[in-house]
Design a protein around this motif. Structure first.
Motif, PDB file in Angstrom:
ATOM      1  N   VAL A  57       0.874  -1.176   0.000  1.00 61.77           N
ATOM      2  CA  VAL A  57       0.000   0.000   0.000  1.00 61.77           C
ATOM      3  C   VAL A  57       0.905   1.218   0.000  1.00 61.77           C
ATOM      4  O   VAL A  57       1.828   1.309   0.816  1.00 61.77           O
ATOM      5  CB  VAL A  57      -0.943   0.032   1.214  1.00 61.77           C
ATOM      6  CG1 VAL A  57      -1.595   1.413   1.360  1.00 61.77           C
ATOM      7  CG2 VAL A  57      -2.028  -1.031   1.080  1.00 61.77           C
ATOM      8  N   VAL A  58       0.654   2.130  -0.922  1.00 58.63           N
ATOM      9  CA  VAL A  58       1.511   3.307  -1.032  1.00 58.63           C
ATOM     10  C   VAL A  58       0.676   4.571  -0.829  1.00 58.63           C
ATOM     11  O   VAL A  58      -0.465   4.658  -1.277  1.00 58.63           O
ATOM     12  CB  VAL A  58       2.241   3.326  -2.397  1.00 58.63           C
ATOM     13  CG1 VAL A  58       1.256   3.378  -3.552  1.00 58.63           C
ATOM     14  CG2 VAL A  58       3.233   4.478  -2.487  1.00 58.63           C
ATOM     15  N   GLY A  59       1.264   5.531  -0.132  1.00 63.34           N
ATOM     16  CA  GLY A  59       0.621   6.822   0.066  1.00 63.34           C
ATOM     17  C   GLY A  59       0.858   7.744  -1.116  1.00 63.34           C
ATOM     18  O   GLY A  59       1.467   7.360  -2.111  1.00 63.34           O
ATOM     19  N   GLY A  60       0.408   8.991  -0.985  1.00 56.73           N
ATOM     20  CA  GLY A  60       0.563   9.943  -2.083  1.00 56.73           C
ATOM     21  C   GLY A  60       1.078  11.295  -1.658  1.00 56.73           C
ATOM     22  O   GLY A  60       1.029  12.257  -2.418  1.00 56.73           O
ATOM     23  N   GLY A  61       1.603  11.379  -0.421  1.00 59.89           N
ATOM     24  CA  GLY A  61       2.004  12.662   0.141  1.00 59.89           C
ATOM     25  C   GLY A  61       3.131  13.363  -0.581  1.00 59.89           C
ATOM     26  O   GLY A  61       3.309  14.576  -0.416  1.00 59.89           O
ATOM     27  N   ASN A  62       3.913  12.651  -1.383  1.00 61.46           N
ATOM     28  CA  ASN A  62       4.973  13.293  -2.162  1.00 61.46           C
ATOM     29  C   ASN A  62       4.400  14.113  -3.323  1.00 61.46           C
ATOM     30  O   ASN A  62       5.082  14.981  -3.870  1.00 61.46           O
ATOM     31  CB  ASN A  62       5.949  12.251  -2.705  1.00 61.46           C
ATOM     32  CG  ASN A  62       5.254  11.175  -3.538  1.00 61.46           C
ATOM     33  OD1 ASN A  62       4.173  10.694  -3.180  1.00 61.46           O
ATOM     34  ND2 ASN A  62       5.858  10.786  -4.639  1.00 61.46           N
ATOM     35  N   ILE A  63       3.155  13.824  -3.686  1.00 62.24           N
ATOM     36  CA  ILE A  63       2.511  14.525  -4.794  1.00 62.24           C
ATOM     37  C   ILE A  63       1.402  15.439  -4.297  1.00 62.24           C
ATOM     38  O   ILE A  63       1.322  16.613  -4.654  1.00 62.24           O
ATOM     39  CB  ILE A  63       1.941  13.515  -5.813  1.00 62.24           C
ATOM     40  CG1 ILE A  63       3.070  12.643  -6.384  1.00 62.24           C
ATOM     41  CG2 ILE A  63       1.189  14.239  -6.936  1.00 62.24           C
ATOM     42  CD1 ILE A  63       2.592  11.468  -7.214  1.00 62.24           C
ATOM     43  N   GLY A  66      -4.222  15.278   1.000  1.00 55.12           N
ATOM     44  CA  GLY A  66      -5.560  15.814   1.157  1.00 55.12           C
ATOM     45  C   GLY A  66      -5.666  16.820   2.282  1.00 55.12           C
ATOM     46  O   GLY A  66      -6.293  17.881   2.137  1.00 55.12           O
ATOM     47  N   ALA A  67      -5.036  16.505   3.423  1.00 53.62           N
ATOM     48  CA  ALA A  67      -5.117  17.407   4.581  1.00 53.62           C
ATOM     49  C   ALA A  67      -4.507  18.766   4.265  1.00 53.62           C
ATOM     50  O   ALA A  67      -5.015  19.811   4.697  1.00 53.62           O
ATOM     51  CB  ALA A  67      -4.410  16.774   5.776  1.00 53.62           C
ATOM     52  N   THR A  68      -3.427  18.771   3.490  1.00 55.25           N
ATOM     53  CA  THR A  68      -2.774  20.030   3.127  1.00 55.25           C
ATOM     54  C   THR A  68      -3.635  20.825   2.156  1.00 55.25           C
ATOM     55  O   THR A  68      -3.802  22.042   2.292  1.00 55.25           O
ATOM     56  CB  THR A  68      -1.398  19.751   2.493  1.00 55.25           C
ATOM     57  OG1 THR A  68      -0.593  19.028   3.429  1.00 55.25           O
ATOM     58  CG2 THR A  68      -0.692  21.045   2.128  1.00 55.25           C
ATOM     59  N   MET A  69      -4.201  20.143   1.161  1.00 57.07           N
ATOM     60  CA  MET A  69      -5.036  20.818   0.169  1.00 57.07           C
ATOM     61  C   MET A  69      -6.271  21.439   0.815  1.00 57.07           C
ATOM     62  O   MET A  69      -6.732  22.504   0.417  1.00 57.07           O
ATOM     63  CB  MET A  69      -5.455  19.834  -0.924  1.00 57.07           C
ATOM     64  CG  MET A  69      -4.336  19.354  -1.822  1.00 57.07           C
ATOM     65  SD  MET A  69      -3.598  20.681  -2.824  1.00 57.07           S
ATOM     66  CE  MET A  69      -2.120  21.050  -1.863  1.00 57.07           C
ATOM     67  N   SER A  70      -6.804  20.769   1.835  1.00 54.84           N
ATOM     68  CA  SER A  70      -8.004  21.300   2.496  1.00 54.84           C
ATOM     69  C   SER A  70      -7.706  22.602   3.225  1.00 54.84           C
ATOM     70  O   SER A  70      -8.601  23.434   3.421  1.00 54.84           O
ATOM     71  CB  SER A  70      -8.577  20.267   3.464  1.00 54.84           C
ATOM     72  OG  SER A  70      -7.714  20.068   4.576  1.00 54.84           O
ATOM     73  N   LYS A  71      -6.446  22.805   3.615  1.00 58.45           N
ATOM     74  CA  LYS A  71      -6.076  24.015   4.349  1.00 58.45           C
ATOM     75  C   LYS A  71      -6.046  25.251   3.450  1.00 58.45           C
ATOM     76  O   LYS A  71      -6.022  26.379   3.951  1.00 58.45           O
ATOM     77  CB  LYS A  71      -4.715  23.830   5.023  1.00 58.45           C
ATOM     78  CG  LYS A  71      -4.743  22.839   6.191  1.00 58.45           C
ATOM     79  CD  LYS A  71      -3.362  22.655   6.786  1.00 58.45           C
ATOM     80  CE  LYS A  71      -3.384  21.648   7.933  1.00 58.45           C
ATOM     81  NZ  LYS A  71      -2.038  21.407   8.509  1.00 58.45           N
ATOM     82  N   ASN A  78     -12.982  16.498  -1.608  1.00 61.28           N
ATOM     83  CA  ASN A  78     -12.299  16.622  -2.893  1.00 61.28           C
ATOM     84  C   ASN A  78     -10.783  16.560  -2.730  1.00 61.28           C
ATOM     85  O   ASN A  78     -10.072  15.966  -3.550  1.00 61.28           O
ATOM     86  CB  ASN A  78     -12.691  17.934  -3.576  1.00 61.28           C
ATOM     87  CG  ASN A  78     -14.097  17.902  -4.139  1.00 61.28           C
ATOM     88  OD1 ASN A  78     -14.620  16.832  -4.439  1.00 61.28           O
ATOM     89  ND2 ASN A  78     -14.720  19.066  -4.273  1.00 61.28           N
ATOM     90  N   ALA A  79     -10.280  17.185  -1.674  1.00 59.65           N
ATOM     91  CA  ALA A  79      -8.839  17.158  -1.407  1.00 59.65           C
ATOM     92  C   ALA A  79      -8.354  15.723  -1.185  1.00 59.65           C
ATOM     93  O   ALA A  79      -7.288  15.331  -1.676  1.00 59.65           O
ATOM     94  CB  ALA A  79      -8.514  18.024  -0.194  1.00 59.65           C
ATOM     95  N   ASP A  80      -9.142  14.953  -0.460  1.00 59.50           N
ATOM     96  CA  ASP A  80      -8.765  13.563  -0.217  1.00 59.50           C
ATOM     97  C   ASP A  80      -8.788  12.741  -1.502  1.00 59.50           C
ATOM     98  O   ASP A  80      -7.954  11.849  -1.702  1.00 59.50           O
ATOM     99  CB  ASP A  80      -9.679  12.940   0.830  1.00 59.50           C
ATOM    100  CG  ASP A  80      -9.307  13.345   2.248  1.00 59.50           C
ATOM    101  OD1 ASP A  80      -8.251  13.988   2.420  1.00 59.50           O
ATOM    102  OD2 ASP A  80     -10.060  13.022   3.182  1.00 59.50           O
TER     103      ASP A  80
END
Length: 245
Positions: A57-63, A66-71, A78-80
């Motif tokens: 399972v791989v995350g996507g935080g390098n690209i 969601g939590a950052t986009m929502s800020k 949508n951010a998620d």
């Protein structure tokens, strides 16, 4: 399965959780570090060739996180979803490198994307692993407000994995961030309950609670150290084992 005699542990099916941040090239504009992808895929290949069935399972935080986009004003749901799409990019990158090394792979996505990934189907994923294919799960759980840590625990439970290995940037679970606090205590073994009670944030609380409820053990290790994946499977070197202790 008993975890007391660590020298004789044999895991037949594992799930490796990689954060998006682990894939990031430090100090560069590239969102995917080719050297790290090469390293981790070589280590996956080594485990694969020793007969272990593997899911990733791989995350996507390098690209995109969601939590950052929502800020910045984007609706959190949508951010998620943006973050879920980022995980698919990372999954395809890992697939490409593994297949370059001759490892058969399948990418499955919780979000429908037929040109590049199969839909997530539990029985099909299990069958792929039984046939010797590495299965890379992307798209998180397919639902906003859930992290890829939760997705990793969920997929491990669903596909009857023996253990979850969470690769991080430090060698296990600490009482505080060891990059900030030099006197932070390292745990060799720790219970789910203590992690939740002490608010240790190596993994979100919902994921830890799900692991506890289903007795899914977790190993946390430094994925950037050469050979650390194999060492973690053998319970060698610095790492943290999490379970019902």
């Amino acid at each position: 399965m008993s975890y007391k005699n660590i020298e004789t542990i044999k895991y037949s099916r594992i799930l490796l959780k990689l954060s998006g941040e682990a894939l990031m090239q430090s100090g560069e504009k590239s969102c995917i570090d080719p050297d790290f992808i090469d390293q981790i895929c070589q280590e996956i290949k080594d485990i694969y060739e020793n007969g272990c069935q593997i899911a990733v399972v791989v995350g996507g935080g390098n690209i995109c996180r969601g939590a950052t986009m929502s800020k910045i004003g984007i609706d959190r749901a949508n951010a998620d979803y943006m973050g879920m799409l980022a995980t698919i990019i990372n999954a395809i990158a890992i697939q490409g490198k593994l297949e370059n090394y001759g490892v058969a792979t399948r990418v499955q996505s919780a979000i429908s994307m037929p040109p590049v990934a199969e839909p997530y189907i539990r029985r099909r994923a299990i069958r792929h692993m039984e046939k010797g294919r590495v299965v890379i799960f992307s798209g998180g759980t397919g639902n906003p407000f859930f992290t890829t840590d939760s997705a990793a625990i969920l997929r491990a439970i669903e596909t009857n994995c023996d253990i979850v290995l969470k690769g991080t940037q430090v060698d296990g679970v600490y009482s505080a961030d060891p990059k900030i606090y030099s006197n932070a205590l390292h745990y060799n073994n720790i219970s789910y309950e203590k992690i939740i009670q002490n608010g240790l944030h190596f993994m979100d609380t919902a994921a830890v609670a799900l692991a506890q409820e289903n007795e899914m053990p977790i190993i946390v290790f430094n994925v950037h150290k050469q050979g650390s994946l194999k060492n973690a499977l053998m319970h060698q070197g610095n790492m943290t084992f999490i379970g019902n202790l």
